[in-house]
Design a protein around this motif. Structure first.
Motif, mmCIF file in Angstrom:
data_model
loop_
_atom_site.group_PDB
_atom_site.id
_atom_site.type_symbol
_atom_site.label_atom_id
_atom_site.label_comp_id
_atom_site.label_asym_id
_atom_site.label_seq_id
_atom_site.Cartn_x
_atom_site.Cartn_y
_atom_site.Cartn_z
ATOM 1 N N VAL A 1 -1.769 23.063 -0.520
ATOM 2 C CA VAL A 1 -0.374 22.704 -0.225
ATOM 3 C C VAL A 1 0.453 23.960 0.035
ATOM 4 O O VAL A 1 1.290 23.998 0.948
ATOM 5 C CB VAL A 1 0.230 21.879 -1.384
ATOM 6 C CG1 VAL A 1 1.719 21.668 -1.165
ATOM 7 C CG2 VAL A 1 -0.475 20.542 -1.515
ATOM 8 N N ALA A 2 0.208 25.012 -0.748
ATOM 9 C CA ALA A 2 0.931 26.277 -0.560
ATOM 10 C C ALA A 2 0.649 26.847 0.829
ATOM 11 O O ALA A 2 1.551 27.380 1.496
ATOM 12 C CB ALA A 2 0.536 27.274 -1.640
ATOM 13 N N LYS A 3 -0.592 26.714 1.284
ATOM 14 C CA LYS A 3 -0.948 27.210 2.611
ATOM 15 C C LYS A 3 -0.245 26.397 3.695
ATOM 16 O O LYS A 3 0.215 26.942 4.709
ATOM 17 C CB LYS A 3 -2.463 27.149 2.796
ATOM 18 C CG LYS A 3 -2.951 27.820 4.082
ATOM 19 C CD LYS A 3 -4.469 27.848 4.164
ATOM 20 C CE LYS A 3 -4.924 28.529 5.451
ATOM 21 N NZ LYS A 3 -6.406 28.564 5.573
ATOM 22 N N LEU A 4 -0.172 25.078 3.495
ATOM 23 C CA LEU A 4 0.536 24.222 4.457
ATOM 24 C C LEU A 4 1.999 24.641 4.588
ATOM 25 O O LEU A 4 2.537 24.739 5.699
ATOM 26 C CB LEU A 4 0.453 22.754 4.024
ATOM 27 C CG LEU A 4 -0.913 22.066 4.080
ATOM 28 C CD1 LEU A 4 -0.808 20.670 3.484
ATOM 29 C CD2 LEU A 4 -1.433 21.997 5.512
ATOM 30 N N LEU A 5 2.656 24.880 3.461
ATOM 31 C CA LEU A 5 4.079 25.252 3.487
ATOM 32 C C LEU A 5 4.283 26.629 4.093
ATOM 33 O O LEU A 5 5.277 26.864 4.797
ATOM 34 C CB LEU A 5 4.651 25.203 2.061
ATOM 35 C CG LEU A 5 4.746 23.800 1.455
ATOM 36 C CD1 LEU A 5 5.134 23.872 -0.015
ATOM 37 C CD2 LEU A 5 5.757 22.953 2.223
ATOM 38 N N THR A 6 3.356 27.546 3.838
ATOM 39 C CA THR A 6 3.459 28.889 4.420
ATOM 40 C C THR A 6 3.413 28.816 5.943
ATOM 41 O O THR A 6 4.090 29.584 6.628
ATOM 42 C CB THR A 6 2.321 29.782 3.891
ATOM 43 O OG1 THR A 6 2.432 29.884 2.461
ATOM 44 C CG2 THR A 6 2.392 31.181 4.498
ATOM 45 N N ARG A 7 2.635 27.888 6.476
ATOM 46 C CA ARG A 7 2.565 27.712 7.936
ATOM 47 C C ARG A 7 3.893 27.208 8.503
ATOM 48 O O ARG A 7 4.147 27.354 9.699
ATOM 49 C CB ARG A 7 1.461 26.721 8.287
ATOM 50 C CG ARG A 7 0.049 27.241 8.053
ATOM 51 C CD ARG A 7 -0.970 26.156 8.328
ATOM 52 N NE ARG A 7 -0.840 25.647 9.686
ATOM 53 C CZ ARG A 7 -1.241 24.433 10.071
ATOM 54 N NH1 ARG A 7 -1.755 23.603 9.170
ATOM 55 N NH2 ARG A 7 -1.098 24.048 11.322
ATOM 56 N N MET A 8 4.730 26.609 7.661
ATOM 57 C CA MET A 8 6.020 26.082 8.112
ATOM 58 C C MET A 8 7.163 27.062 7.826
ATOM 59 O O MET A 8 8.315 26.675 7.720
ATOM 60 C CB MET A 8 6.309 24.749 7.430
ATOM 61 C CG MET A 8 5.339 23.637 7.799
ATOM 62 S SD MET A 8 5.260 23.282 9.558
ATOM 63 C CE MET A 8 6.888 22.634 9.863
ATOM 64 N N TYR A 9 6.821 28.352 7.703
ATOM 65 C CA TYR A 9 7.832 29.403 7.500
ATOM 66 C C TYR A 9 8.398 29.395 6.090
ATOM 67 O O TYR A 9 9.462 29.950 5.825
ATOM 68 C CB TYR A 9 8.971 29.256 8.509
ATOM 69 C CG TYR A 9 9.372 30.542 9.203
ATOM 70 C CD1 TYR A 9 10.122 31.502 8.531
ATOM 71 C CD2 TYR A 9 9.033 30.790 10.518
ATOM 72 C CE1 TYR A 9 10.522 32.668 9.161
ATOM 73 C CE2 TYR A 9 9.420 31.951 11.171
ATOM 74 C CZ TYR A 9 10.157 32.897 10.485
ATOM 75 O OH TYR A 9 10.543 34.059 11.095
ATOM 76 N N LEU A 10 7.701 28.713 5.160
ATOM 77 C CA LEU A 10 8.129 28.675 3.761
ATOM 78 C C LEU A 10 7.038 29.360 2.937
ATOM 79 O O LEU A 10 6.074 28.717 2.502
ATOM 80 C CB LEU A 10 8.335 27.228 3.294
ATOM 81 C CG LEU A 10 9.369 26.410 4.066
ATOM 82 C CD1 LEU A 10 9.339 24.956 3.614
ATOM 83 C CD2 LEU A 10 10.767 26.987 3.915
ATOM 84 N N LYS A 11 7.154 30.663 2.779
ATOM 85 C CA LYS A 11 6.117 31.438 2.085
ATOM 86 C C LYS A 11 5.943 30.904 0.664
ATOM 87 O O LYS A 11 6.890 30.849 -0.119
ATOM 88 C CB LYS A 11 6.502 32.911 2.057
ATOM 89 C CG LYS A 11 5.377 33.824 1.594
ATOM 90 C CD LYS A 11 5.765 35.288 1.749
ATOM 91 C CE LYS A 11 4.629 36.184 1.296
ATOM 92 N NZ LYS A 11 4.972 37.623 1.450
ATOM 93 N N SER A 12 4.725 30.484 0.342
ATOM 94 C CA SER A 12 4.478 29.813 -0.937
ATOM 95 C C SER A 12 3.269 30.415 -1.634
ATOM 96 O O SER A 12 2.344 30.925 -0.991
ATOM 97 C CB SER A 12 4.250 28.313 -0.710
ATOM 98 O OG SER A 12 5.321 27.736 0.005
ATOM 99 N N LYS A 13 3.279 30.302 -2.950
ATOM 100 C CA LYS A 13 2.130 30.759 -3.734
ATOM 101 C C LYS A 13 2.011 29.892 -4.985
ATOM 102 O O LYS A 13 3.001 29.358 -5.498
ATOM 103 C CB LYS A 13 2.268 32.236 -4.106
ATOM 104 C CG LYS A 13 3.432 32.551 -5.024
ATOM 105 C CD LYS A 13 3.495 34.038 -5.335
ATOM 106 C CE LYS A 13 4.666 34.362 -6.276
ATOM 107 N NZ LYS A 13 4.754 35.797 -6.588
ATOM 108 N N VAL A 14 0.768 29.784 -5.474
ATOM 109 C CA VAL A 14 0.507 28.993 -6.671
ATOM 110 C C VAL A 14 0.866 29.812 -7.894
ATOM 111 O O VAL A 14 0.524 30.996 -7.995
ATOM 112 C CB VAL A 14 -0.976 28.572 -6.731
ATOM 113 C CG1 VAL A 14 -1.243 27.742 -7.984
ATOM 114 C CG2 VAL A 14 -1.351 27.787 -5.480
ATOM 115 N N MET A 15 1.567 29.199 -8.829
ATOM 116 C CA MET A 15 1.977 29.897 -10.047
ATOM 117 C C MET A 15 0.849 29.872 -11.076
ATOM 118 O O MET A 15 -0.190 29.223 -10.894
ATOM 119 C CB MET A 15 3.252 29.259 -10.592
ATOM 120 C CG MET A 15 4.437 29.358 -9.638
ATOM 121 S SD MET A 15 5.941 28.626 -10.283
ATOM 122 C CE MET A 15 6.342 29.777 -11.588
ATOM 123 N N GLY A 16 1.054 30.552 -12.160
ATOM 124 C CA GLY A 16 0.023 30.800 -13.166
ATOM 125 C C GLY A 16 -0.743 29.591 -13.643
ATOM 126 O O GLY A 16 -1.976 29.633 -13.769
#
Length: 589
Positions: A328-343
């Motif tokens: 899901v984080a990768k999907l959002l990053t592709r939409m210009y919303l840089k995302s990462k999974v938290m701890g």
């Protein structure tokens, strides 16, 4: 939805790849856009003005792309290319940075207190060491125009001014003066004009005349000067010629005057983020200082990044998919919303950049995740909650009555819900104060001043427009009227009514009376005062004296029927007698 026109060759060169029209259409669909048309400037002119006017026009292929109204970052070639490249994982989303001026002396825009009477807010920024080509400059101007038509609400909320910084010197003053005291040389003109003369000059201009009303009735007009008294612009109408942008411009001073500061900040952020890639230091924007009359100081552009935290489960449930947090984080990053999974592995931290002013709620993030995943890839499933739908009872009754009215030889009409004051008052022999009409605050035309309080005027206008049709004319309409009602939270209420009229060489009162009996038969209501329906003599200025009756059903008045007054018939430009019936059908639910 705004439509962006981009040259096919420029677009493919910027993307670093060529596509067929079908392939690019598919790419747009995947990204949540729509390729509306493949055309050229010559084709457009030929279609709109004829082949003769199209001679000499460009044959360069244009893609016309429909963009969501809240995606201001996609309104130009630069933003469109950047968004598609990030979407296809070809580049990472750039990070926009606000920097100080090279000499340490920040440009200042000082707002005078007189501006409070017209446009009290302003923001500013500088694009330093920018390199323009003809295509880049055209795109820069086009973006401003798209923003003016969209978020700026045709310059009513925000007006953008761009200036060659090397031709003027700060600090700049944003003030307001009487029109007679403002004089400068406007863009692309050969001499100076006063503000009053400018308003007369542009009154016939096909482009600028649409903005004159914003300030022409104000006692003072807004104006921006540099430290030497040179006029930069008279927002929201026109920029000055002295500081106009050319292909040789290297430093650009951008100012946005506004009635809404939030919108102004979004507009400024959009412009500088889109074109800062052409600066010597890409994606850096030089800050400017804005000083308000109360000495409050702000530094613009804000270029604010903010973070949202959502769980993968939250997104999965709302989209209808089952993806890991990392996916899901990768999907959002592709939409210009840089995302990462938290701890903990379940939460996702999403960074919203200054270009994404459309992200105002978690649901907006969920929508982007769905677009990146692909709507066509979401599997259809049967909902876990089973519900049985029923037709809204009032609409069901209306539909049943429509069928039987048509079976009775009456033709259905569908008239406007808005009408003029005369249509519901003077033409029907009534006073507008007695009609309980809801008035439109800023009607665009005299035909749409109030919400209708009766269906009769619409049917009479329809009859007047069809006078040449064979007689008799038998029309009906079942629709809502709106009446003022202080007991309601919005101060008004909708009421569903049935109206029918008979227009012929004789009044035909017996036809309308027979129709009433048939309607009551359909509603299973017998004639009688106890639990049925009955009519009794009434007086109403719309109807001929002695030829009007009030209709009662279930112990309450539901409407009137009768022969229309000759004055009413004449005012609607009719020449023959007419009888009509109008009743409220809601009591029969």
């Amino acid at each position: 939805m705004p439509t962006v026109s981009v040259k096919k060759d420029l677009l493919f060169r910027a993307l670093g790849q060529t596509y067929t029209d079908e392939e690019f259409d598919e790419l747009c669909f995947e990204f949540g856009l729509e390729l509306d048309e493949v055309t050229s400037e010559k084709d457009i002119i030929s279609r709109e003005q004829g082949d003769g006017k199209a001679e000499g026009a460009s044959d360069v292929v244009l893609y016309k792309i429909d963009v969501p109204a809240n995606r201001y970052d996609l309104l130009c070639l630069e933003g469109l290319v950047r968004g598609l490249q990030v979407f296809k994982d070809r580049i990472e989303a750039p990070r926009y940075t606000r920097v100080g001026p090279p000499n340490g002396d920040m440009q200042k825009l000082i707002i005078a207190e007189e501006t409070a009477q017209v446009r009290p807010h302003a923001v500013a920024a500088v694009l330093r060491d920018i390199k323009f080509t003809k295509d880049r400059c055209d795109s820069f101007i086009e973006l401003q125009e798209k923003l003016h038509q969209n978020i700026c609400r045709k310059r009513a909320l925000v007006a953008i001014g761009t200036h060659d910084l090397d031709t003027v010197s700060g600090p700049f003053t944003y003030t307001a003066k009487p029109p007679s005291e403002i004089k400068f040389k406007p863009l692309n003109q050969l001499k100076e004009y006063t503000a009053s003369e400018l308003m007369d000059l542009y009154r016939t201009d096909s482009h600028l005349r649409h903005y004159l009303h914003i300030i022409e009735d104000k006692p003072v007009y807004p104006i921006i000067y540099d430290s030497n008294g040179i006029a930069l612009s008279m927002p929201p109408i026109i920029n000055g010629d002295h500081s106009k942008i050319t292909l040789n411009t290297r430093n650009i001073f951008i100012e946005c005057t506004a009635t809404d500061r939030t919108k102004a900040k979004i507009v400024l952020d959009t412009i500088v983020t889109m074109f800062s890639e052409y600066c010597e230091k890409p994606f850096t924007v030089e800050a400017a200082q804005v000083i308000y009359p109360n000495e409050e100081t702000y530094i613009y552009p804000e270029l604010g990044y903010r973070k949202e935290i959502l769980s993968a489960d939250f997104i999965n449930k709302r989209v209808g998919i089952n993806e890991t947090a990392k996916s899901v984080a990768k999907l959002l990053t592709r939409m210009y919303l840089k995302s990462k999974v938290m701890g903990d592995g379940a939460q996702i931290e999403i960074e919203i950049p200054p270009t994404r002013a459309d992200i105002i709620h978690p649901c907006d993030i969920v929508e982007d995740a769905a677009i990146a995943y692909g709507y066509n890839n979401i599997k259809m499933t049967v909902p876990k909650a089973y519900t049985v739908a029923n037709q809204f009872s009032l609409n069901k009754l209306s539909e049943l009555l429509r069928q039987d009215m048509a079976a009775g030889g009456f033709t259905e009409a569908l008239t406007f819900a808005l009408c003029s004051q005369d249509d519901v008052a003077d033409r029907l022999g009534k006073d507008i104060a007695e009609t309980r009409a809801v008035h439109i605050a800023n009607p665009k035309t005299a035909e749409f001043q109030v919400v209708r309080t009766t269906l009769l005027s619409g049917l009479l206008k329809t009859t007047a427009a069809n006078r040449k049709m064979p007689l008799p004319l038998k029309l009906f309409e079942i629709s809502d009227v709106v009446l003022k009602d202080p007991s309601k939270d919005v101060g008004a209420r909708n009421t569903r009514r049935l109206c029918a009229m008979y227009y012929n060489k004789n009044p035909g009162f017996e036809v309308i009376h027979g129709l009433l009996d048939r309607v009551m038969q359909l509603l299973e209501l017998k004639s009688g005062k106890e639990n049925g329906y009955y009519i009794q003599t009434a007086e109403d200025s719309t109807f001929f004296p002695g030829r009007c009756a009030e209709i009662f059903a279930k112990g309450q008045s539901i409407g009137k029927l009768g022969v229309l007054h000759p004055d009413v018939i004449t005012k609607f430009e009719l020449t023959m007698p007419c009888s009509a019936l109008e009743i409220d059908i809601e009591p029969f639910l």
